[in-house]
Design a protein around this motif. Structure first.
Motif, PDB file in Angstrom:
ATOM      1  N   THR A  74       4.914   5.751  11.692  1.00  0.00           N
ATOM      2  CA  THR A  74       4.544   5.336  10.315  1.00  0.00           C
ATOM      3  C   THR A  74       5.605   4.664   9.544  1.00  0.00           C
ATOM      4  O   THR A  74       6.486   5.260   9.449  1.00  0.00           O
ATOM      5  CB  THR A  74       3.876   6.520   9.711  1.00  0.00           C
ATOM      6  OG1 THR A  74       2.866   7.337  10.424  1.00  0.00           O
ATOM      7  CG2 THR A  74       3.385   6.422   8.344  1.00  0.00           C
ATOM      8  N   PRO A  75       5.127   3.618   8.964  1.00  0.00           N
ATOM      9  CA  PRO A  75       6.389   2.758   7.925  1.00  0.00           C
ATOM     10  C   PRO A  75       6.680   3.917   7.059  1.00  0.00           C
ATOM     11  O   PRO A  75       5.893   4.542   6.106  1.00  0.00           O
ATOM     12  CB  PRO A  75       5.566   1.571   7.672  1.00  0.00           C
ATOM     13  CG  PRO A  75       4.634   1.560   8.655  1.00  0.00           C
ATOM     14  CD  PRO A  75       4.004   2.761   9.139  1.00  0.00           C
ATOM     15  N   GLY A  76       7.916   3.819   6.656  1.00  0.00           N
ATOM     16  CA  GLY A  76       8.480   4.359   5.250  1.00  0.00           C
ATOM     17  C   GLY A  76       7.758   4.003   3.900  1.00  0.00           C
ATOM     18  O   GLY A  76       7.295   2.974   3.885  1.00  0.00           O
ATOM     19  N   GLY A  77       7.279   5.163   3.215  1.00  0.00           N
ATOM     20  CA  GLY A  77       6.667   4.814   2.184  1.00  0.00           C
ATOM     21  C   GLY A  77       5.189   4.866   1.972  1.00  0.00           C
ATOM     22  O   GLY A  77       4.311   4.750   0.953  1.00  0.00           O
ATOM     23  N   LEU A  78       4.446   5.065   3.277  1.00  0.00           N
ATOM     24  CA  LEU A  78       3.207   5.042   3.461  1.00  0.00           C
ATOM     25  C   LEU A  78       2.602   6.319   3.829  1.00  0.00           C
ATOM     26  O   LEU A  78       3.237   7.129   4.836  1.00  0.00           O
ATOM     27  CB  LEU A  78       2.610   3.770   4.704  1.00  0.00           C
ATOM     28  CG  LEU A  78       1.182   3.644   4.729  1.00  0.00           C
ATOM     29  CD1 LEU A  78       0.846   2.815   3.449  1.00  0.00           C
ATOM     30  CD2 LEU A  78       1.201   2.546   5.852  1.00  0.00           C
ATOM     31  N   THR A  79       1.741   6.953   3.276  1.00  0.00           N
ATOM     32  CA  THR A  79       1.170   8.222   3.388  1.00  0.00           C
ATOM     33  C   THR A  79      -0.158   7.820   4.312  1.00  0.00           C
ATOM     34  O   THR A  79      -1.088   7.432   3.859  1.00  0.00           O
ATOM     35  CB  THR A  79       0.778   8.959   2.279  1.00  0.00           C
ATOM     36  OG1 THR A  79       2.183   9.359   1.525  1.00  0.00           O
ATOM     37  CG2 THR A  79       0.292  10.349   2.408  1.00  0.00           C
ATOM     38  N   LEU A  80      -0.451   8.680   5.436  1.00  0.00           N
ATOM     39  CA  LEU A  80      -1.714   8.387   6.238  1.00  0.00           C
ATOM     40  C   LEU A  80      -2.587   9.706   5.790  1.00  0.00           C
ATOM     41  O   LEU A  80      -2.186  10.694   5.494  1.00  0.00           O
ATOM     42  CB  LEU A  80      -1.433   8.660   7.593  1.00  0.00           C
ATOM     43  CG  LEU A  80      -0.315   7.908   8.140  1.00  0.00           C
ATOM     44  CD1 LEU A  80      -0.130   8.339   9.906  1.00  0.00           C
ATOM     45  CD2 LEU A  80      -0.705   6.580   8.295  1.00  0.00           C
ATOM     46  N   VAL A  81      -3.875   9.202   5.663  1.00  0.00           N
ATOM     47  CA  VAL A  81      -4.972  10.110   5.044  1.00  0.00           C
ATOM     48  C   VAL A  81      -5.972   9.898   6.001  1.00  0.00           C
ATOM     49  O   VAL A  81      -6.564   9.135   6.664  1.00  0.00           O
ATOM     50  CB  VAL A  81      -5.424   9.550   3.708  1.00  0.00           C
ATOM     51  CG1 VAL A  81      -6.617  10.725   3.484  1.00  0.00           C
ATOM     52  CG2 VAL A  81      -4.362   9.634   2.579  1.00  0.00           C
ATOM     53  N   LYS A  82      -6.327  10.991   6.654  1.00  0.00           N
ATOM     54  CA  LYS A  82      -7.229  11.499   7.850  1.00  0.00           C
ATOM     55  C   LYS A  82      -8.727  11.362   7.255  1.00  0.00           C
ATOM     56  O   LYS A  82      -8.960  11.917   6.442  1.00  0.00           O
ATOM     57  CB  LYS A  82      -7.061  12.700   8.661  1.00  0.00           C
ATOM     58  CG  LYS A  82      -7.803  12.908   9.923  1.00  0.00           C
ATOM     59  CD  LYS A  82      -7.428  14.142  10.367  1.00  0.00           C
ATOM     60  CE  LYS A  82      -8.282  14.379  11.748  1.00  0.00           C
ATOM     61  NZ  LYS A  82      -7.853  15.624  12.659  1.00  0.00           N
ATOM     62  N   VAL A  83      -9.468  10.509   7.817  1.00  0.00           N
ATOM     63  CA  VAL A  83     -11.046  10.442   7.469  1.00  0.00           C
ATOM     64  C   VAL A  83     -11.999  10.278   8.667  1.00  0.00           C
ATOM     65  O   VAL A  83     -11.323   9.597   9.762  1.00  0.00           O
ATOM     66  CB  VAL A  83     -11.313   9.272   6.492  1.00  0.00           C
ATOM     67  CG1 VAL A  83     -10.476   9.106   5.364  1.00  0.00           C
ATOM     68  CG2 VAL A  83     -10.771   7.879   7.165  1.00  0.00           C
ATOM     69  N   LYS A  84     -12.914  11.074   8.622  1.00  0.00           N
ATOM     70  CA  LYS A  84     -14.109  10.934   9.620  1.00  0.00           C
ATOM     71  C   LYS A  84     -15.405  10.344   9.166  1.00  0.00           C
ATOM     72  O   LYS A  84     -16.091  10.153   9.831  1.00  0.00           O
ATOM     73  CB  LYS A  84     -13.993  12.425  10.397  1.00  0.00           C
ATOM     74  CG  LYS A  84     -12.873  12.753  10.910  1.00  0.00           C
ATOM     75  CD  LYS A  84     -13.220  14.198  11.536  1.00  0.00           C
ATOM     76  CE  LYS A  84     -12.098  14.763  12.510  1.00  0.00           C
ATOM     77  NZ  LYS A  84     -12.209  15.774  13.241  1.00  0.00           N
ATOM     78  N   THR A  85     -15.802  10.401   7.724  1.00  0.00           N
ATOM     79  CA  THR A  85     -16.779   9.978   7.268  1.00  0.00           C
ATOM     80  C   THR A  85     -16.373   9.186   5.965  1.00  0.00           C
ATOM     81  O   THR A  85     -15.209   9.598   5.270  1.00  0.00           O
ATOM     82  CB  THR A  85     -17.691  11.107   6.958  1.00  0.00           C
ATOM     83  OG1 THR A  85     -17.419  12.072   6.028  1.00  0.00           O
ATOM     84  CG2 THR A  85     -18.087  11.794   8.290  1.00  0.00           C
ATOM     85  N   ALA A 138       0.938  -1.317  -0.131  1.00  0.00           N
ATOM     86  CA  ALA A 138      -0.246   0.090   0.035  1.00  0.00           C
ATOM     87  C   ALA A 138       0.810   1.404  -0.003  1.00  0.00           C
ATOM     88  O   ALA A 138       1.973   1.325   0.515  1.00  0.00           O
ATOM     89  CB  ALA A 138      -0.967   0.076   1.219  1.00  0.00           C
ATOM     90  N   ARG A 139       0.199   2.221  -0.766  1.00  0.00           N
ATOM     91  CA  ARG A 139       0.966   3.489  -0.896  1.00  0.00           C
ATOM     92  C   ARG A 139       0.269   4.750   0.167  1.00  0.00           C
ATOM     93  O   ARG A 139       0.889   5.606   0.526  1.00  0.00           O
ATOM     94  CB  ARG A 139       1.127   4.106  -2.048  1.00  0.00           C
ATOM     95  CG  ARG A 139       1.946   3.385  -3.076  1.00  0.00           C
ATOM     96  CD  ARG A 139       3.381   3.678  -2.887  1.00  0.00           C
ATOM     97  NE  ARG A 139       3.660   5.097  -2.890  1.00  0.00           N
ATOM     98  CZ  ARG A 139       3.886   5.749  -4.195  1.00  0.00           C
ATOM     99  NH1 ARG A 139       3.744   4.912  -5.309  1.00  0.00           N
ATOM    100  NH2 ARG A 139       3.919   7.137  -4.123  1.00  0.00           N
ATOM    101  N   TYR A 140      -1.112   4.369   0.171  1.00  0.00           N
ATOM    102  CA  TYR A 140      -1.654   5.302   1.270  1.00  0.00           C
ATOM    103  C   TYR A 140      -2.811   4.541   2.048  1.00  0.00           C
ATOM    104  O   TYR A 140      -3.040   3.411   1.845  1.00  0.00           O
ATOM    105  CB  TYR A 140      -2.844   6.077   0.181  1.00  0.00           C
ATOM    106  CG  TYR A 140      -2.068   6.846  -0.775  1.00  0.00           C
ATOM    107  CD1 TYR A 140      -1.647   8.409  -0.594  1.00  0.00           C
ATOM    108  CD2 TYR A 140      -1.690   6.479  -2.087  1.00  0.00           C
ATOM    109  CE1 TYR A 140      -0.979   9.040  -1.593  1.00  0.00           C
ATOM    110  CE2 TYR A 140      -1.135   7.217  -3.184  1.00  0.00           C
ATOM    111  CZ  TYR A 140      -0.804   8.455  -2.810  1.00  0.00           C
ATOM    112  OH  TYR A 140      -0.084   9.276  -3.906  1.00  0.00           O
ATOM    113  N   PHE A 141      -2.764   5.075   3.419  1.00  0.00           N
ATOM    114  CA  PHE A 141      -3.776   4.346   4.273  1.00  0.00           C
ATOM    115  C   PHE A 141      -4.553   5.517   4.878  1.00  0.00           C
ATOM    116  O   PHE A 141      -4.580   6.389   5.451  1.00  0.00           O
ATOM    117  CB  PHE A 141      -2.726   4.130   5.484  1.00  0.00           C
ATOM    118  CG  PHE A 141      -3.219   3.089   6.520  1.00  0.00           C
ATOM    119  CD1 PHE A 141      -3.128   1.785   5.956  1.00  0.00           C
ATOM    120  CD2 PHE A 141      -4.133   3.554   7.450  1.00  0.00           C
ATOM    121  CE1 PHE A 141      -3.748   0.755   7.057  1.00  0.00           C
ATOM    122  CE2 PHE A 141      -4.646   2.486   8.444  1.00  0.00           C
ATOM    123  CZ  PHE A 141      -4.495   1.079   8.280  1.00  0.00           C
TER     124      PHE A 141
END
Length: 362
Positions: A326-337, A309-312
């Motif tokens: 956060t593991p390297g190479g993984l971009t966190l994306v904040k979601v609420k809905t 995975a590239r995005y989480f």
């Protein structure tokens, strides 16, 4: 025997004794490690994870992976050596046994609870996805469980549709307890219900259930509390306009709800949510599409990264913990809905990643 040799021999024997003790002595800890990830748009064992019939579906691409955590069983006795190894390892976490199995919960109880939560998460994922797409879903309040030996046993049954309590219409599951607790223990309460068999037959025929009955139940005092109860748990049942099946075995808990709902949305709409990219995520979801926090976030990040995975997609309430490691190479994306998640997927698809809502460790 020379003093140096004796000292070395004694030290060796002590070390052996300590190692033996470390292996033999159990400690009150359990281990969490990354579990498998599953593409909700893909197949498992040759069958699609999401199977939709009775409505047009569209081609999908890329990955919308749900993530899991593997844990040691309730009956597993971890030894000191294993605990130390787990503390030192980056891809596992050692936690107190009661964190995973509070109150002496057994393996069987934990499995049953996880299965129930997983089933409920699937229902909520379907409702959230269809609601997001503007597709009507019929909902009704039902009897989920009847406690053995309670006043309701033999009078109410799982699946009965609760229309009213004491003549007041029931709109939400929590209304039932609210209306019952207006009584004192020992007083009668009147339930207006559609029997489960009648409701099931109507649903099978594609009709709204009709034909109510009035059931009078004498309340009793709740254990350790001075309030009235009848001994049921109320829940929500849904009638969907077409069939949606989620085929995934050996998975429990509610944390796949968000990814299931996004997979359903993707299959029911033209275009492709991911744009062919590999996206993973986690999060509970309720009928209104609100994303909730989950456990084991850091292990799920490792599992997602290892899967490619590239995005989480990360629940807002898990963001701080996720961003701290956060593991390297993984971009966190904040979601609420679910709507947040859809908008972020649109940005990822067109390459507008600078505008993605991010997680902060602060």
């Amino acid at each position: 025997m020379p003093r140096r040799t004796a000292t070395m021999l004694a030290s060796t024997l002590i070390l052996i004794a300590l190692l033996c003790a470390g292996v033999l002595i159990p400690v009150p800890y359990s281990e969490m490690s990354p579990g498998p990830t599953v593409n909700t748009l893909g197949k498992v064992g040759g069958d699609p994870v999401l199977q939709i019939s009775g409505h047009r579906t569209y081609k999908t691409s890329g990955n919308l992976n749900m993530t899991t955590v593997r844990v040691t069983g309730a009956d597993y006795d971890m030894n000191l050596v294993e605990a130390v190894y787990g503390w030192l390892a980056h891809d596992s976490v050692v936690v107190p046994h009661d964190t995973l199995y509070p109150g002496g919960k057994t393996e069987e109880q934990s499995t049953q609870e996880n299965a129930e939560e997983f089933s409920q998460s699937q229902e909520s994922a379907k409702v959230a996805a269809l609601t997001e797409l503007g597709i009507p879903v019929t909902s009704r309040v039902v009897v989920s469980t009847v406690i053995k030996g309670s006043p309701a046993q033999g009078k109410l049954h799982a699946g009965d549709v609760i229309k009213a309590v004491d003549g007041t219409a029931v709109e939400q599951p929590e209304d039932v307890a609210k209306f019952v607790t207006k009584h004192k223990p020992g007083e009668n309460v009147t339930f207006t219900v559609i029997p489960a068999k009648t409701a099931a037959a109507a649903e099978k025929a594609g009709k709204q259930p009709e034909g109510t009955e009035k059931i009078i139940i004498t309340t009793k005092k709740a254990p350790k509390e001075n309030r009235a109860i009848v001994g049921i748990q109320a829940g929500t049942d849904h009638t969907f306009p077409f069939e949606i099946d989620i085929k995934l075995a050996d998975v429990g808990g509610p944390s796949a709800g968000l990814m299931f709902s996004l997979g359903i949305v993707d299959k029911l709409t033209p275009g492709q949510l991911t744009g062919g990219k590999f996206i993973a995520g986690t999060g509970t979801i309720d009928d209104q599409g609100k994303v909730g926090p989950i456990g084991g976030i850091n292990m799920k990040l490792v599992g997602a990264r290892n899967a490619g995975a590239r995005y989480f997609l990360t629940p807002g309430d898990n963001c701080k913990a996720a961003a701290s490691d956060t593991p390297g190479g993984l971009t966190l994306v904040k979601v609420k809905t679910i709507d947040d998640a859809k908008k972020s997927l649109e940005k990822i698809r067109v390459g507008d990643t600078a505008g993605l809502p991010s997680c902060s460790a602060g």
